[in-house]
Write an enzyme that holds these catalytic residues in place. Structure first.
Site, PDB file in Angstrom:
ATOM      1  N   GLU A 366       1.772   5.416   4.452  1.00 38.39           N
ATOM      2  CA  GLU A 366       2.513   5.105   3.225  1.00 38.39           C
ATOM      3  C   GLU A 366       3.187   6.359   2.692  1.00 38.39           C
ATOM      4  O   GLU A 366       2.581   7.442   2.664  1.00 38.39           O
ATOM      5  CB  GLU A 366       1.586   4.602   2.098  1.00 38.39           C
ATOM      6  CG  GLU A 366       1.119   3.183   2.222  1.00 38.39           C
ATOM      7  CD  GLU A 366       0.264   2.736   1.032  1.00 38.39           C
ATOM      8  OE1 GLU A 366       0.427   3.278  -0.072  1.00 38.39           O
ATOM      9  OE2 GLU A 366      -0.575   1.849   1.236  1.00 38.39           O
TER      10      GLU A 366
HETATM   11  C1  BGC Z   1      -1.427   1.980  -2.488  1.00 40.48           C
HETATM   12  C2  BGC Z   1      -0.422   0.901  -2.794  1.00 40.48           C
HETATM   13  C3  BGC Z   1       0.345   1.277  -4.048  1.00 40.48           C
HETATM   14  C4  BGC Z   1       1.093   2.555  -3.782  1.00 40.48           C
HETATM   15  C5  BGC Z   1       1.940   3.041  -4.943  1.00 40.48           C
HETATM   16  C6  BGC Z   1      -0.945   3.373  -2.705  1.00 40.48           C
HETATM   17  O1  BGC Z   1      -1.903   4.059  -3.410  1.00 40.48           O
HETATM   18  O2  BGC Z   1      -1.964   1.812  -1.214  1.00 40.48           O
HETATM   19  O3  BGC Z   1      -1.088  -0.311  -2.911  1.00 40.48           O
HETATM   20  O4  BGC Z   1       1.189   0.276  -4.467  1.00 40.48           O
HETATM   21  O5  BGC Z   1       0.194   3.573  -3.468  1.00 40.48           O
HETATM   22  O6  BGC Z   1       1.173   3.312  -6.053  1.00 40.48           O
END
Ligand code: BGC
EC number: 3.2.1.21
Length: 456
Positions: A366
């Site tokens: 992410e």
């Molecule tokens: C999480 C997501 C969240 C994103 C933005 C991460 O901590 O896995 O679920 O939406 O960050 O805050």
């Protein structure tokens, strides 16, 4: 006026510059997109319960409908395909699959994920399934949730059922999403579901989560033939506020808590108690053999990075004696989450995780940003998000060129969605969503990502 057609040629990098095996994708989570919170026999999750108390969430919002992905998954996956996105990470909702958290899988739940998985494969998109992205069945929370050691059994059964149901087609698995965030925000600060507070909840939740992280890995490895099994960790570069000894100490503690707490026991290094003595109190929850059972040799480690933290000593913060200095107070560029835009943080974290022995593959699972978006004449021009993504991806490239191990990158997130306690206000998507009409509109950043991925 219609904005001019975006010209992305000056960026200079293409996905193909990272090599043919580099993995590119987008990440999502069940509660944030699916909606259909009580369709068929879906059970209540801790987020259904937590959001039912309106003061817990910005403007009293909830994920009951969210992006209605439950009904619109085909449209979204087709859009993903049209944007050249080759890998899609989503999470399985435990309470959709096991309404009470235990027992056998719900037929309707299996059918839904089968449809999603099969359609991804039909579109040439590789599905990546996360077992747990924060939405514990409420029935299990009533029994103590992550603070109850019985969760080892509940989680083992859930993981096995999922592996057996979907492992013939889903080969890429993630056991947990950001254990530090769901134990910290959910069981220490009370800001996320289930809203519990204090060390008496946090420490057992941490220990049981650490055990489940490894256990889930083992179960999936048995259940999924040729599975590629990983888990994810939130991490931020930590900068001490000053060179004063007190601030340096504070930074070390924050690093132990935010970056090291879950990865180190998994690698066989135990909890980072030397730098964070409060963790010694966890002994109370540990049983003989746990040290060994916290270890698992994941096929990949996912790191999730958004920002960096500046850390200062504080007398008033119990246990830690350190606090984060808000980005707005530091006069630096920020996102809508009040997170500093600091691309070098991603490089620093790739480097910090590279320093561990025993990590086979490292993937950014992410990275992304929320900024104010405006729809103007059917377009969403989002230069800040675009530049954020471009600069962070450049840092990933520099890290790779410098010889660090890094195998992939997923953007958080595909469509704007339910951002937990912040509700629908911070939009992280490459694709704008109108939550009244559910109309999707690819933002400039999304158009750029698809151009960047072209031909990869
Ligand atoms: C999480 C997501 C969240 C994103 C933005 C991460 O901590 O896995 O679920 O939406 O960050 O805050």
């Amino acid at each position: 006026m219609t904005p001019p057609n975006p010209n992305f040629s000056d960026y200079g990098l293409k996905a193909s510059d990272f090599g043919p095996d580099f993995i590119w994708g987008v990440s999502t989570a069940a509660y944030q997109i699916e909606g259909a919170y009580n369709s068929d026999d879906k059970g209540e999750s801790i987020w259904d319960r937590f959001t039912s108390d309106k003061k817990n969430i910005h403007q009293g919002q909830n994920g009951q409908i969210a992006c209605d992905f439950y009904h619109r998954y085909r449209e979204d996956i087709l859009l993903m395909k049209s944007m050249n996105i080759p890998h899609f990470r989503f999470s399985l909702s435990w309470s959709r699959l096991m309404p009470k958290g235990q027992g056998t899988l719900s037929i309707a739940g299996i059918d839904f994920y089968n449809r999603v998985i099969d359609f991804c494969l039909e579109c040439g998109i590789t599905p990546w399934a996360t077992l747990y992205h924060w939405d514990l069945p409420q029935a299990l929370e009533e029994k103590g949730g992550w603070t109850n050691r019985a969760i080892l059994g509940w989680f083992e059964t859930y993981a096995r059922h999922c592996g057996q149901a979907f492992g013939d087609r889903v080969k890429h698995w993630i056991v947990l999403n950001e254990p530090m965030v769901f134990t910290g925000a959910g069981y220490f600060l009370g800001a996320h579901a289930p809203g519990k507070k204090g060390l008496g909840n946090f420490l057992p939740a941490v220990h049981h989560t650490t055990l489940c992280q490894a256990l889930g890995g083992k179960v999936l490895r048995e259940a999924v033939k040729e599975g590629v099994i990983g888990s994810t960790f939130s991490c931020s570069m930590i900068t001490p506020y000053s060179r004063k000894k007190r601030d340096l100490m504070a930074a070390k503690k924050a690093d132990a808590l935010l970056n090291r707490l879950f990865i180190e026991p998994c690698l066989g290094l135990g909890y980072p108690t030397d730098d964070l003595s409060i963790l010694k109190r966890m002994e109370k929850y540990q049983k003989v053999g746990d040290d060994k059972n916290m270890v698992f040799d994941f096929d990949f480690i996912g790191i999730q990075n958004y920002t960096r933290e500046v850390v200062k000593h504080s007398f008033t913060v119990p246990y830690l004696r350190s606090k984060l200095v808000n980005a707005t107070k530091r006069n630096v560029p920020t996102t809508l989450m009040d997170w500093e835009v600091y691309p070098k943080s991603i490089h620093a974290m790739i480097s910090q995780f590279n320093a561990y022995k025993g990590i086979k593959k490292l993937i950014i699972t992410e990275n992304g940003a929320a900024f104010e978006d405006t729809v103007l004449n059917g377009h969403v021009d989002d230069p800040k998000r675009l530049s954020y993504l471009q600069e962070y991806i450049k840092e990933v490239y520099r890290a790779k060129k410098a010889g660090l191990v890094i195998h992939g990158y997923f953007i958080w997130t595909f469509t704007d969605n339910f951002e937990w306690a912040e509700g629908y206000y911070p939009r992280f998507g490459l694709v704008h969503n109108n939550f009244n009409t559910q109309k999707r509109l690819v933002k400039t950043s999304g158009k750029w990502y698809s151009t960047f991925l072209e031909g990869h």
